[in-house]
Design an enzyme around this catalytic site. Structure first.
Site, PDB file in Angstrom:
ATOM      1  N   THR A  21       0.832  -1.207   0.000  1.00 58.99           N
ATOM      2  CA  THR A  21       0.000   0.000   0.000  1.00 58.99           C
ATOM      3  C   THR A  21       0.860   1.248   0.000  1.00 58.99           C
ATOM      4  O   THR A  21       0.557   2.222  -0.700  1.00 58.99           O
ATOM      5  CB  THR A  21      -0.943   0.009   1.216  1.00 58.99           C
ATOM      6  OG1 THR A  21      -1.781  -1.154   1.166  1.00 58.99           O
ATOM      7  CG2 THR A  21      -1.818   1.246   1.213  1.00 58.99           C
ATOM      8  N   LYS A  42      -7.997  -1.297  -5.156  1.00 58.39           N
ATOM      9  CA  LYS A  42      -7.742  -2.450  -4.283  1.00 58.39           C
ATOM     10  C   LYS A  42      -8.921  -3.392  -4.476  1.00 58.39           C
ATOM     11  O   LYS A  42      -9.960  -3.266  -3.819  1.00 58.39           O
ATOM     12  CB  LYS A  42      -7.650  -1.983  -2.826  1.00 58.39           C
ATOM     13  CG  LYS A  42      -7.408  -3.102  -1.821  1.00 58.39           C
ATOM     14  CD  LYS A  42      -5.943  -3.364  -1.624  1.00 58.39           C
ATOM     15  CE  LYS A  42      -5.731  -4.347  -0.459  1.00 58.39           C
ATOM     16  NZ  LYS A  42      -4.320  -4.685  -0.277  1.00 58.39           N
ATOM     17  N   GLY A 121      -2.641  -5.683  -5.233  1.00 54.21           N
ATOM     18  CA  GLY A 121      -3.108  -7.020  -4.890  1.00 54.21           C
ATOM     19  C   GLY A 121      -3.348  -7.157  -3.398  1.00 54.21           C
ATOM     20  O   GLY A 121      -3.229  -6.198  -2.624  1.00 54.21           O
ATOM     21  N   LEU A 211      10.394   4.969   7.192  1.00 51.75           N
ATOM     22  CA  LEU A 211      10.008   6.372   7.156  1.00 51.75           C
ATOM     23  C   LEU A 211       9.452   6.815   8.505  1.00 51.75           C
ATOM     24  O   LEU A 211       8.415   6.296   8.956  1.00 51.75           O
ATOM     25  CB  LEU A 211       8.960   6.603   6.062  1.00 51.75           C
ATOM     26  CG  LEU A 211       9.383   6.235   4.641  1.00 51.75           C
ATOM     27  CD1 LEU A 211       8.199   6.350   3.688  1.00 51.75           C
ATOM     28  CD2 LEU A 211      10.533   7.122   4.178  1.00 51.75           C
TER      29      LEU A 211
END
Length: 232
Positions: A21, A42, A121, A211
């Site tokens: 994602t 999605k 996916g 991150l």
């Protein structure tokens, strides 16, 4: 007047919870910077919470937040299920029949609305969707170039190379791959990336570190590590 080129891709991963994602949202953000009309999809999402009078899945919400095409949510996510578990199990419990032709129809509508559809996916590449079909069948049905997200953690080389073989076995084009740091404490991270680069016959789209930014800034931050010129 010539039709604008399309840049649709299918994003798969070496496992679940490895950054599909994040990469999909980053691709959508980066595509917008190129001036492309981009929309995320999605097709199947398992795991939702009731918020503001509707069921929400955080992956679907992230794709919508980073799309610049206004599309109906039932096109973006044709099958939104409540329980966070394997899709074929949840679909059975919730009396839902996942249909590949229906997903393809929704994709085609998004394709008509945009310059780029980023289809994410569910789980890894071969996760069952029902008794007959897997995510690999879905990817083959859509017949899009594939971007593989490798969750960089112990065991990722084996998972990545097996996924590459599975993609090739379906006759699909592995357009590129992304190294996403799933385990920031992974030993010999760069050496593992180098080992994969030597063995995967597709370009590395980018290497994303862990991150430490607010959730609503992660897609923008991750996009800065991707080389979108590989998708043109």
């Amino acid at each position: 007047m010539l039709a604008r080129p399309h840049h649709d891709v299918f994003v798969t991963g070496t496992d679940t919870e490895i950054g599909k994602t994040l990469v999909s949202a980053a691709l959508l953000y980066a595509m917008q910077q190129q001036g492309w009309r981009s929309v995320g999809m999605k097709p199947v999402a398992a795991g939702a919470e009731w918020q503001d009078g509707a069921w929400h899945n955080e992956d679907v919400d992230a794709l919508i937040a980073n799309s610049n095409v206004d599309a109906a949510e039932e096109l973006v996510c044709p099958y939104l299920m409540q329980t966070p578990a394997a899709p074929h199990i949840v679909a059975g419990l919730e009396k839902i029949t996942i249909s590949l032709p229906h997903i393809h129809q929704c994709y085609q509508q998004l394709h008509q609305l945009s310059d780029a559809v980023v289809v994410e996916g569910v789980g890894g590449f071969c996760v069952p969707l029902n008794d007959q079909h897997t995510t690999a069948d879905l990817a083959q049905n859509l017949n899009l170039p594939v971007i593989m997200v490798v969750g960089m953690r112990l065991g990722c080389i084996n998972h990545a190379l097996l996924t590459v073989e599975a993609i090739a076995a379906r006759g699909l084009n592995l357009l590129a791959w992304v190294a996403n740091t799933a385990d920031p404490a992974m030993l010999y991270l760069d050496e593992n990336v180098a080992a994969l680069r030597a063995r995967i016959d597709a370009p590395l789209l980018g290497q994303i570190p862990r991150l430490n930014v607010p959730e609503d800034q992660k897609a923008r931050s991750a996009a800065s590590y991707l080389d979108l010129s590989l998708l043109k």
